[in-house]
Design a protein around this motif. Structure first.
Motif, PDB file in Angstrom:
ATOM      1  N   PRO A   1       0.796  -1.232   0.000  1.00  0.00           N
ATOM      2  CA  PRO A   1       0.000   0.000   0.000  1.00  0.00           C
ATOM      3  C   PRO A   1       0.828   1.281   0.000  1.00  0.00           C
ATOM      4  CG  PRO A   1      -0.226  -1.145   2.099  1.00  0.00           C
ATOM      5  CD  PRO A   1       0.537  -2.051   1.186  1.00  0.00           C
ATOM      6  N   GLU A   2       1.794   1.379   0.867  1.00  0.00           N
ATOM      7  CA  GLU A   2       2.599   2.606   0.961  1.00  0.00           C
ATOM      8  C   GLU A   2       3.511   2.759  -0.259  1.00  0.00           C
ATOM      9  OE1 GLU A   2       3.806   6.165   2.726  1.00  0.00           O
ATOM     10  OE2 GLU A   2       2.192   4.829   3.364  1.00  0.00           O
ATOM     11  N   LEU A   3       4.206   1.687  -0.593  1.00  0.00           N
ATOM     12  CA  LEU A   3       5.144   1.726  -1.711  1.00  0.00           C
ATOM     13  C   LEU A   3       4.435   2.010  -3.026  1.00  0.00           C
ATOM     14  CD1 LEU A   3       8.049   1.367  -2.707  1.00  0.00           C
ATOM     15  CD2 LEU A   3       7.569  -1.083  -2.945  1.00  0.00           C
ATOM     16  N   SER A   4       3.290   1.384  -3.271  1.00  0.00           N
ATOM     17  CA  SER A   4       2.597   1.599  -4.551  1.00  0.00           C
ATOM     18  C   SER A   4       2.092   3.032  -4.663  1.00  0.00           C
ATOM     19  CB  SER A   4       1.460   0.596  -4.727  1.00  0.00           C
ATOM     20  OG  SER A   4       0.458   0.778  -3.766  1.00  0.00           O
ATOM     21  N   ARG A   5       1.671   3.615  -3.565  1.00  0.00           N
ATOM     22  CA  ARG A   5       1.233   5.017  -3.613  1.00  0.00           C
ATOM     23  C   ARG A   5       2.431   5.935  -3.874  1.00  0.00           C
ATOM     24  NH1 ARG A   5      -0.339   5.844   1.237  1.00  0.00           N
ATOM     25  NH2 ARG A   5       1.026   7.542   1.793  1.00  0.00           N
ATOM     26  N   GLN A   6       3.537   5.699  -3.169  1.00  0.00           N
ATOM     27  CA  GLN A   6       4.737   6.510  -3.371  1.00  0.00           C
ATOM     28  C   GLN A   6       5.276   6.383  -4.795  1.00  0.00           C
ATOM     29  OE1 GLN A   6       7.262   4.930  -0.288  1.00  0.00           O
ATOM     30  NE2 GLN A   6       6.872   6.696   1.056  1.00  0.00           N
ATOM     31  N   TYR A   7       5.168   5.181  -5.357  1.00  0.00           N
ATOM     32  CA  TYR A   7       5.691   4.940  -6.714  1.00  0.00           C
ATOM     33  C   TYR A   7       5.080   5.923  -7.703  1.00  0.00           C
ATOM     34  CZ  TYR A   7       7.264   2.284 -10.786  1.00  0.00           C
ATOM     35  OH  TYR A   7       7.859   1.903 -11.963  1.00  0.00           O
ATOM     36  N   TRP A   8       3.784   6.186  -7.568  1.00  0.00           N
ATOM     37  CA  TRP A   8       3.088   7.083  -8.495  1.00  0.00           C
ATOM     38  C   TRP A   8       3.112   8.532  -8.038  1.00  0.00           C
ATOM     39  CZ3 TRP A   8       2.994   4.733 -12.752  1.00  0.00           C
ATOM     40  CH2 TRP A   8       2.755   3.368 -12.829  1.00  0.00           C
ATOM     41  N   GLU A   9       3.073   8.771  -6.744  1.00  0.00           N
ATOM     42  CA  GLU A   9       2.987  10.148  -6.243  1.00  0.00           C
ATOM     43  C   GLU A   9       4.351  10.820  -6.096  1.00  0.00           C
ATOM     44  OE1 GLU A   9       0.715   9.989  -2.628  1.00  0.00           O
ATOM     45  OE2 GLU A   9      -1.121   9.406  -3.688  1.00  0.00           O
ATOM     46  N   GLN A  10       5.402  10.028  -5.954  1.00  0.00           N
ATOM     47  CA  GLN A  10       6.752  10.570  -5.776  1.00  0.00           C
ATOM     48  C   GLN A  10       7.739   9.865  -6.706  1.00  0.00           C
ATOM     49  OE1 GLN A  10       7.677  10.059  -1.617  1.00  0.00           O
ATOM     50  NE2 GLN A  10       5.679  10.825  -0.996  1.00  0.00           N
ATOM     51  N   PRO A  11       7.442   9.848  -8.004  1.00  0.00           N
ATOM     52  CA  PRO A  11       8.338   9.128  -8.913  1.00  0.00           C
ATOM     53  C   PRO A  11       9.745   9.719  -8.861  1.00  0.00           C
ATOM     54  CG  PRO A  11       6.764  10.451 -10.139  1.00  0.00           C
ATOM     55  CD  PRO A  11       6.382  10.551  -8.703  1.00  0.00           C
ATOM     56  N   GLY A  12      10.689   8.888  -8.936  1.00  0.00           N
ATOM     57  CA  GLY A  12      12.096   9.284  -8.863  1.00  0.00           C
ATOM     58  C   GLY A  12      12.910   8.048  -8.606  1.00  0.00           C
ATOM     59  N   ASP A  13      13.321   7.849  -7.342  1.00  0.00           N
ATOM     60  CA  ASP A  13      14.153   6.712  -6.988  1.00  0.00           C
ATOM     61  C   ASP A  13      13.371   5.523  -6.443  1.00  0.00           C
ATOM     62  OD1 ASP A  13      16.636   7.797  -7.740  1.00  0.00           O
ATOM     63  OD2 ASP A  13      16.740   8.948  -5.880  1.00  0.00           O
ATOM     64  N   ILE A  14      12.056   5.639  -6.315  1.00  0.00           N
ATOM     65  CA  ILE A  14      11.251   4.568  -5.741  1.00  0.00           C
ATOM     66  C   ILE A  14      11.037   3.476  -6.789  1.00  0.00           C
ATOM     67  CG2 ILE A  14       8.996   4.007  -4.760  1.00  0.00           C
ATOM     68  CD1 ILE A  14       9.025   6.914  -3.647  1.00  0.00           C
ATOM     69  N   ARG A  15      11.294   2.237  -6.381  1.00  0.00           N
ATOM     70  CA  ARG A  15      11.193   1.081  -7.287  1.00  0.00           C
ATOM     71  C   ARG A  15      10.126   0.107  -6.808  1.00  0.00           C
ATOM     72  NH1 ARG A  15      16.549   1.882  -6.539  1.00  0.00           N
ATOM     73  NH2 ARG A  15      17.791   2.193  -8.417  1.00  0.00           N
ATOM     74  N   ALA A  16       9.492  -0.543  -7.756  1.00  0.00           N
ATOM     75  CA  ALA A  16       8.702  -1.730  -7.437  1.00  0.00           C
ATOM     76  C   ALA A  16       9.695  -2.815  -7.039  1.00  0.00           C
ATOM     77  CB  ALA A  16       7.903  -2.170  -8.656  1.00  0.00           C
TER      78      ALA A  16
ATOM     79  N   PRO B   1       8.387  14.668 -12.801  1.00  0.00           N
ATOM     80  CA  PRO B   1       7.863  13.384 -13.269  1.00  0.00           C
ATOM     81  C   PRO B   1       6.372  13.245 -12.967  1.00  0.00           C
ATOM     82  CG  PRO B   1       9.943  13.046 -12.126  1.00  0.00           C
ATOM     83  CD  PRO B   1       9.567  14.490 -11.935  1.00  0.00           C
ATOM     84  N   TYR B   2       5.947  13.687 -11.809  1.00  0.00           N
ATOM     85  CA  TYR B   2       4.537  13.593 -11.423  1.00  0.00           C
ATOM     86  C   TYR B   2       3.663  14.345 -12.426  1.00  0.00           C
ATOM     87  CZ  TYR B   2       0.342  13.709  -8.507  1.00  0.00           C
ATOM     88  OH  TYR B   2      -0.942  13.560  -8.037  1.00  0.00           O
ATOM     89  N   LYS B   3       4.085  15.536 -12.824  1.00  0.00           N
ATOM     90  CA  LYS B   3       3.336  16.331 -13.803  1.00  0.00           C
ATOM     91  C   LYS B   3       3.342  15.634 -15.172  1.00  0.00           C
ATOM     92  CE  LYS B   3       1.400  20.138 -15.439  1.00  0.00           C
ATOM     93  NZ  LYS B   3      -0.001  20.415 -15.216  1.00  0.00           N
ATOM     94  N   ALA B   4       4.473  15.096 -15.570  1.00  0.00           N
ATOM     95  CA  ALA B   4       4.553  14.395 -16.860  1.00  0.00           C
ATOM     96  C   ALA B   4       3.630  13.188 -16.875  1.00  0.00           C
ATOM     97  CB  ALA B   4       5.990  13.970 -17.141  1.00  0.00           C
TER      98      ALA B   4
END
Length: 191
Positions: free
Chosen positions: A95-110, A159-162
């Motif tokens: 739950p936390e990681l999947s939300r961060q993946y889309w809301e804070q794209p950058g260094d966060i990985r699946a 990235p979020y805007k893109a």
């Protein structure tokens, strides 16, 4: 000047994460493919990701265009263990990681996958080579995440805007590259 004609591959009808998983494209809409083909410059070079859905789409619009070897650097984001799973299942298990993946794209990985920044590190050298080697028009059949990353680059946005842009299957996003910089010509144009 070089014009990059980014084409998203044909629809896959997948209802799950689809990154490096090699699924086919539905290319049955001959009229839409013909309109796409007619919209793209006929003298352009053509390249695609090495995934089947992009290769088959490129084959469908190849026409007289000079085909370059497909390139694995143009692949979609690698979603790791999420690939093939429905978005709601991923949200339940991570739950936390999947939300961060889309809301804070950058260094966060699946888990087992790549981040937005990893995508840029893989993709940028390939795009730079294309631009250096081919002046004029380049048609690139790729994936939604890849195209969004180039929108980010051209517009200088986050990235979020893109990632807020819609990139429909068989749509065209054109980016003009000149000595003065990158400029968006069209986003998600559906011929």
């Amino acid at each position: 000047m070089t014009r990059l004609w980014w084409v998203r591959h044909g629809p896959t009808h997948e209802k799950a994460f689809t990154g490096h998983r090699d699924v086919p494209a539905d290319l049955s809409d001959a009229a839409k493919i013909a309109r796409l083909d007619a919209h793209l410059p006929s003298e352009a070079v053509l390249i695609s990701s090495d995934l089947h859905r992009a290769r088959a789409t490129a084959d469908a619009i190849a026409g007289r265009r000079r085909r370059l070897p497909h390139d694995p650097a143009l692949r979609e984001l690698d979603f790791g263990v999420w690939d093939g799973k429905h978005f709601s299942d991923v949200a339940k298990t991570h739950p936390e990681l999947s939300r961060q993946y889309w809301e804070q794209p950058g260094d966060i990985r699946a888990p087992g996958g790549e981040s937005w920044n990893d995508l840029h590190a893989r993709l940028t050298p390939a795009v730079e080579r294309l631009i250096a080697d081919h002046i004029g028009d380049i048609v690139i059949v790729a994936h939604m995440g890849v195209i969004m990353s180039q929108i980010e680059r051209a517009m200088g946005v986050t990235p979020y805007k893109a990632m807020s842009h819609r990139i429909e299957p068989l749509s065209v996003t054109r980016i003009d590259v000149a000595r003065t910089g990158w400029r968006i010509g069209a986003i998600n144009h559906e011929p």
